[in-house]
Design a protein around this motif. Structure first.
Motif, short mmCIF file in Angstrom:
data_model
loop_
_atom_site.label_atom_id
_atom_site.label_comp_id
_atom_site.label_asym_id
_atom_site.label_seq_id
_atom_site.Cartn_x
_atom_site.Cartn_y
_atom_site.Cartn_z
N ARG A 298 0.82 -1.21 0.00
CA ARG A 298 0.00 0.00 0.00
C ARG A 298 0.86 1.26 0.00
O ARG A 298 0.56 2.23 -0.70
N ASN A 299 1.91 1.27 0.82
CA ASN A 299 2.80 2.43 0.85
C ASN A 299 3.47 2.66 -0.49
O ASN A 299 3.64 3.81 -0.92
N LYS B 290 0.93 4.20 -2.77
CA LYS B 290 0.68 5.58 -2.39
C LYS B 290 1.80 6.50 -2.88
O LYS B 290 1.56 7.61 -3.37
N ARG C 61 1.38 7.17 -6.58
CA ARG C 61 0.35 8.16 -6.88
C ARG C 61 0.85 9.57 -6.57
O ARG C 61 0.57 10.52 -7.30
N ARG C 62 1.57 9.71 -5.43
CA ARG C 62 2.11 11.03 -5.09
C ARG C 62 3.08 11.52 -6.16
O ARG C 62 3.07 12.69 -6.55
#
Length: 456
Positions: A189-190, A193, A196-197
């Motif tokens: 998940r990290n 994320k 996406r950032r």
């Protein structure tokens, strides 16, 4: 030559051994790390010492060999132990004959025999070591190939030639393949994320009023944001913040002037600066919005339960919120006008006839130092038995009982009170008649604390 000694014929009988057969030593004797050879050497030394003590020195070695052959023919049943010792002696004699002149049964011959036996034992040990090295060399390439393939073969098939069941050790030159790294759910998940950032990092900023634009199908060049626009936006934001701070400061100043002077001075202030009333009203509304319940709504809810024919006079109406919330006819009075229904005047002198109103309302409007004038004016315009409704900030009252006693001296009696709210108190009074005290009498209960706002 010499007769056979008695101990040679008696040894096999005493030991209970079978017939002696001349044959080469078994292969198992050579594999026992020299333990049996040492035993044979010790027994041979004992036998030689016994023969030397009983018999004189023998003749040359050729005669002794012939005697031994004759003895073997006569006594075919001898112990295997004796045969093994004789064979070891023969080997030693042969080596001695090769190395030097014919030997005899003297002390020199005994020493040579000892040396020959020791050398034979050393040779046997060296032969065993060579065999072991060959076996290790045979197994070494197999083990290295297994390590290169990255397969750990543990079992009887993989270790047929080995003496232990330990797994093969990895050679220093071989490189074991690393297993693939598995990520946990949180790590995955990290990672998503962060992706996406990184993807959103290079997108152009959107204006708050605009809707999000659809993704273009074709590649289009995004015009860069000009520095002048960003500078203007920052300047506008800074001006708005400074204006808000200035309005707050002006509201605190006006609020202090209204509570510290009479109503006539406040009326002159707003007549000279009409914009000041707008600033004060905006600041007042921003403060009241933070309250869980506004008192004007509570008063409107109570009046809606009464007949719609009752005439209401709103002292300090503000934006005429009460008049908009009920069906009754309402007279709106204030120091400045924010609505066409407002009559601008001093609340100590309203343009109404005596005993012409059924309900008089003071909602957060008992401001200034002449509160007594406001209540006497309400007594003048109210009909006998008329209703006076008062809502004030709770922090202004030092003692509620003294305030109620002072109001009753002005021609009213208490009907109900609500002190449950944390921000304001509600009181209902009924007109009983004209004021009971003269204009010069002092009423200390009507001196309320000013409602001042601190800078935040």
């Amino acid at each position: 030559m010499f007769e056979e000694p008695e101990w040679a014929s008696a040894a096999p009988v005493a030991a209970g051994l079978g017939p002696v057969i001349s044959r080469p030593p078994p292969a198992a004797a050579l594999q026992n790390k020299g333990s049996k050879c040492r035993q044979l050497l010790a027994t041979l030394q004992a036998l030689e010492a016994a023969s030397l003590s009983q018999h004189p020195p023998s003749l040359p070695s050729s005669d002794s060999e012939e005697d031994e052959e004759e003895r073997k023919k006569k006594c075919p049943q001898k112990a295997s132990f004796a045969s093994a010792s004789v064979e070891v002696g023969k080997k030693g004699k042969k080596k001695c004959e090769k190395q030097g002149p014919p030997c005899s049964d003297s002390e020199e011959e005994v020493e040579r025999k000892k040396k020959c036996h020791k050398q034979a034992l050393v040779d046997s040990d060296s032969a065993e070591k060579e065999k072991r090295k060959r076996k290790c060399q045979k197994h070494a390439p197999i083990n290295s190939a297994q390590h290169r393939d990255g397969v750990d073969q543990t079992g009887p098939k993989a270790w047929k030639g080995g003496t232990t069941n330990d797994p093969p050790k990895q050679s220093p030159g071989s490189i074991s393949p690393k297993p693939p790294r598995t990520l946990s759910r949180k790590q995955w998940r990290n990672r998503q994320k962060n992706k996406r950032r990184h993807k959103n990092k290079f997108r152009p900023p959107q204006v708050p009023g605009q809707a999000p634009a659809e993704a273009p199908t074709e590649k289009t060049e995004v015009p860069p944001v000009s520095r002048t626009d960003s500078h203007e936006a920052r300047a506008a934001d800074l001006r708005a913040r400074m204006a808000q701070r200035l309005d707050g400061a002006r509201f605190r100043y006006l609020n202090e002037q209204l509570y510290s002077g009479p109503s006539s001075a406040a009326q002159r202030l707003f007549q000279e600066d009409p914009e000041a009333f707008l600033v004060y009203h905006r600041g007042f509304q921003s403060q009241v919005k933070k309250w869980p319940l506004q008192p004007v709504d509570s008063i409107a809810r109570d009046l809606r339960q009464r007949p719609a024919s009752l005439v209401v006079a709103d002292f300090g109406c503000g934006d005429c919120r009460l008049a908009s919330s009920i069906r009754n006819p309402v007279h709106c009075f204030d120091l400045a006008s924010l609505d066409p229904r407002v009559t601008v005047c001093d609340m100590a002198q309203v343009p109404l006839e005596d005993e012409s109103v059924d309900v008089a309302v003071f909602c957060l409007s008992l401001m200034g130092t002449n509160i007594r004038d406001f209540l006497e004016e309400a007594n003048r315009v109210l009909k006998p038995g008329g209703l006076l409704k008062v809502a004030e900030v709770s922090s202004r009252f030092e003692d509620v009982r003294t305030f109620l006693r002072a109001v009753t001296k002005l021609g009213f009696k208490i009907v109900s009170k609500d002190l449950t709210n944390s921000h304001f108190f509600l009181f209902d009074f009924q007109k009983t008649g004209p004021p009971q005290v003269g204009p010069k009498a002092q009423l200390s209960g009507l001196k309320l604390h000013p409602c001042l706002y601190k800078r935040r």
